[in-house]
Design a protein around this motif. Structure first.
Motif, short mmCIF file in Angstrom:
data_model
loop_
_atom_site.label_atom_id
_atom_site.label_comp_id
_atom_site.label_asym_id
_atom_site.label_seq_id
_atom_site.Cartn_x
_atom_site.Cartn_y
_atom_site.Cartn_z
N LEU A 285 82.09 88.51 52.71
CA LEU A 285 82.07 87.64 51.53
C LEU A 285 83.10 88.10 50.50
O LEU A 285 83.56 89.24 50.53
CB LEU A 285 80.67 87.66 50.90
N ASN B 79 74.68 95.31 54.31
CA ASN B 79 73.32 95.10 53.79
C ASN B 79 72.60 94.01 54.57
O ASN B 79 71.37 93.99 54.60
CB ASN B 79 73.33 94.78 52.28
N PHE B 80 73.36 93.14 55.24
CA PHE B 80 72.76 92.12 56.11
C PHE B 80 72.56 92.63 57.55
O PHE B 80 72.10 91.89 58.42
CB PHE B 80 73.64 90.87 56.16
N TRP C 57 75.61 92.35 42.15
CA TRP C 57 74.35 91.58 42.15
C TRP C 57 74.54 90.26 41.41
O TRP C 57 74.14 89.21 41.91
CB TRP C 57 73.24 92.39 41.46
N GLU C 58 75.13 90.34 40.22
CA GLU C 58 75.24 89.14 39.36
C GLU C 58 76.21 88.12 39.91
O GLU C 58 75.96 86.93 39.89
CB GLU C 58 75.74 89.55 37.96
N MET D 219 78.07 88.25 43.05
CA MET D 219 78.10 87.97 44.49
C MET D 219 76.71 87.62 45.02
O MET D 219 76.59 87.21 46.18
CB MET D 219 78.68 89.15 45.26
N LYS D 220 75.69 87.78 44.19
CA LYS D 220 74.30 87.46 44.57
C LYS D 220 73.84 88.30 45.75
O LYS D 220 73.07 87.84 46.60
CB LYS D 220 74.15 85.96 44.89
N LEU D 221 74.33 89.53 45.80
CA LEU D 221 73.98 90.43 46.90
C LEU D 221 73.10 91.56 46.40
O LEU D 221 73.41 92.19 45.38
CB LEU D 221 75.24 91.05 47.52
N VAL D 222 72.01 91.80 47.12
CA VAL D 222 71.21 92.99 46.87
C VAL D 222 71.87 94.15 47.61
O VAL D 222 71.91 94.16 48.85
CB VAL D 222 69.75 92.79 47.34
N GLY E 92 71.55 97.71 51.75
CA GLY E 92 70.86 97.00 50.67
C GLY E 92 69.40 97.41 50.52
O GLY E 92 68.60 96.66 49.97
N PRO F 192 77.40 80.10 53.55
CA PRO F 192 76.85 80.73 54.76
C PRO F 192 75.38 80.35 54.98
O PRO F 192 74.66 80.01 54.04
CB PRO F 192 76.95 82.22 54.46
N LEU G 225 71.99 82.04 56.59
CA LEU G 225 71.46 83.33 57.02
C LEU G 225 70.02 83.19 57.50
O LEU G 225 69.33 82.22 57.18
CB LEU G 225 71.52 84.34 55.86
N PHE H 251 75.47 81.39 47.02
CA PHE H 251 76.86 81.82 47.22
C PHE H 251 77.85 80.71 46.84
O PHE H 251 79.06 80.89 46.99
CB PHE H 251 77.11 82.22 48.67
N GLY I 8 77.33 79.76 41.57
CA GLY I 8 76.03 80.29 41.97
C GLY I 8 74.92 79.30 42.18
O GLY I 8 73.75 79.69 42.21
N LYS J 166 68.13 90.52 51.38
CA LYS J 166 69.13 91.13 50.50
C LYS J 166 69.90 90.08 49.71
O LYS J 166 71.09 90.23 49.44
CB LYS J 166 70.13 92.00 51.30
N LEU J 167 69.19 89.01 49.36
CA LEU J 167 69.81 87.92 48.61
C LEU J 167 69.25 87.88 47.19
O LEU J 167 68.04 87.93 46.99
CB LEU J 167 69.50 86.57 49.27
N VAL J 168 70.16 87.77 46.22
CA VAL J 168 69.75 87.50 44.85
C VAL J 168 69.56 85.99 44.72
O VAL J 168 70.52 85.23 44.82
CB VAL J 168 70.81 88.01 43.85
N GLY K 211 71.37 81.30 42.59
CA GLY K 211 71.11 82.72 42.39
C GLY K 211 71.40 83.20 40.98
O GLY K 211 71.64 84.38 40.77
N ASN K 212 71.34 82.27 40.02
CA ASN K 212 71.63 82.67 38.64
C ASN K 212 70.34 83.10 37.96
O ASN K 212 69.52 82.29 37.55
CB ASN K 212 72.29 81.52 37.89
#
Lengths: 311, 311
Positions: free
Chosen positions: A23, A42-43, A265-266, A268-271, A302, B21, B23, B43, B47, B269-271, B302-303
């Motif tokens: 990503l 993390n995925f 996190w903010e 890319m929305k990724l944990v 993650g 994507p 998932l 994503f 967001g 692992k998704l925000v 994801g905001n």
């Protein structure tokens, strides 16, 4: 020979791992003044790149011996990786964990079918229990980072990344025990097209940085970093690889790690766990060095406690 | 005709949006007893899926008029979507926001180049300001959900999903204003292969559920839900579509939303924002209904404010 070993390792573990998504974020690229792609381990299964190394190491054990299982001591992602990789191969996994490991981590290992032994939280006790279990069961001991098969397994993440992005100028990984950095360095030096491998490390536990400078393995006086995956030190298997194939190691402060983690996190929305934010923190720290470069960043994992975030 | 409109909308906005994507998680599939794929609009640019509807609506304004810009009132994702979509098309975006909107949201709109007007936090004042700005500037008013071009833009998320997964049995979306659900319902009824479209809604703001039951648009007595994107009510453009093309709406409790949200964060692992967790909460709530089905879930966005998480 290493080149073929990486390809062989990839073919070996491919049926058991995810080819993780890559990503990017135009906002973060603008902020950093370069083009970054994030390889999202993390995925990966069990949430971290460690699944690659654990799977490769297990599949490399001779078949008769493999049936006896594997044993390791870890309180982190490698424990879960070994448990899940062993379960996938239908062999026992004996995991020695220190008594001060969080319950949630013990539970996660057990959920993956790992047989947990609790011991006193010293390295001597952990190793003693491992040796005893190996003796009693015939299980093969696995080291989280200082093992060539683990390193080769780890090398497959950047191998996948370079297949998708063959013109990267730099690939950056965090460095703790050195298993991911060494694996990535092997890939970059064998498959990179004028690509450089760099490490990123918390300044508070900068043993790898100091080891590269002194030419011998240095240790940390303390483990005071939020990047809990990076508190370990290099070993005699991965250090020579890092010495030979890694250009430099960039150190970052704790506040820089938290800042980078929050941005991931903010935006890319990724944990991601704190360790995973260390390479991006390094990019933000040295804008002149990275300007306009094509950069691959390995997001190592993650697995994070959502109830105790640093922001 | 609708079929062609969806294809046209997709072709129109394609250069300006991400094909997001998809998932999945074997752990969550096992937990829920079905096979879920998550279409990750968190994503998407800015967001959230709202980028699709805003872009399509802007591109559908006649070119001469488009130059005068667009105006909307919103304190949520649509404000940011209109600001960014307008910036991308190099036209002005006038965003009316209530004085009680969080500063971080005002800042986000401004960061995307939106011209923010603050007004008293009543719907009358918001609409009055919009009308006045439209009169003064010639800007075209855009509604966040009750607009056919917005709905058609939203339809493109499930259109992409069905291209990748043509055999889905069900596609689930959250329902608030109804723009995403209506768009998805249009896609499913035109491109689904024996596929059903369902909505998922917080029980605390179950206006859509009650509207389907009574046959007329119902409103909410309060907006007491953590799913802040779902506090709005249906409109006369999207309600008939939902009536015609949506099988049913499943209601979930607040604790179920938080539980589902935490699982998505921890395991995928998704925000994601609370609204995005509502469809997965619905799947967990009705295991018998969904058992062994192939389910598509639209992760709406994801905001989220990382400093005030519900766990």
């Amino acid at each position: 020979m290493t080149r073929q070993s990486i390809i062989d390792s990839y073919q070996r573990i491919k049926p058991y791992i995810h080819n993780t998504p890559v990503l990017s974020s135009s906002y973060l690229n603008e902020l950093a003044g370069c083009n970054m792609v994030f390889k999202c381990e993390n995925f990966q299964k069990m949430g971290a790149f460690k699944m690659r190394g654990a799977t490769n190491a297990i599949l490399n054990i001779e078949k008769n011996k493999r049936q006896n299982g594997v044993v390791t001591h870890s309180s982190g992602n490698f424990a879960q990786a070994v448990a899940l990789a062993a379960k996938t191969q239908e062999i026992p996994a004996y995991i020695v964990m220190p008594s001060n490991a969080p319950n949630v981590k013990k539970q996660a290992v057990q959920d993956y079918g790992g047989q947990v032994t609790i011991c006193k939280p010293t390295i001597e006790e952990r190793e003693r229990h491992c040796a005893q279990i190996a003796l009693e069961t015939g299980a093969t001991p696995l080291h989280p980072s200082n093992d060539l098969d683990v390193i080769l397994g780890n090398s497959t993440s950047s191998y996948e990344l370079l297949q998708d992005y063959p013109t990267l100028d730099v690939i950056l990984t965090p460095v703790g025990g050195g298993g991911l950095l060494a694996g990535t360095a092997l890939t970059v030096s064998n498959f990179g097209n004028d690509c450089h491998c760099l490490g990123a490390e918390p300044a508070n536990v900068d043993d790898a940085y100091r080891s590269l400078a002194s030419g011998k393995i240095e240790v940390n006086d303390n483990i005071n970093t939020i990047a809990d995956g990076l508190r370990t030190t290099l070993g005699d298997v991965n250090f020579p690889i890092i010495q030979q194939c890694v250009d430099r190691i960039i150190r970052v402060e704790e506040s820089e790690i938290v800042h980078a983690m929050k941005l991931i996190w903010e935006r890319m929305k990724l944990v991601v766990e704190p360790s995973s934010a260390v390479p991006f923190a390094a990019v933000l720290k040295e804008p002149d060095f990275f300007r306009n470069k094509q950069i691959g960043i390995i997001i190592s994992g993650g697995n994070v406690d959502l109830t105790s975030l640093p922001f």
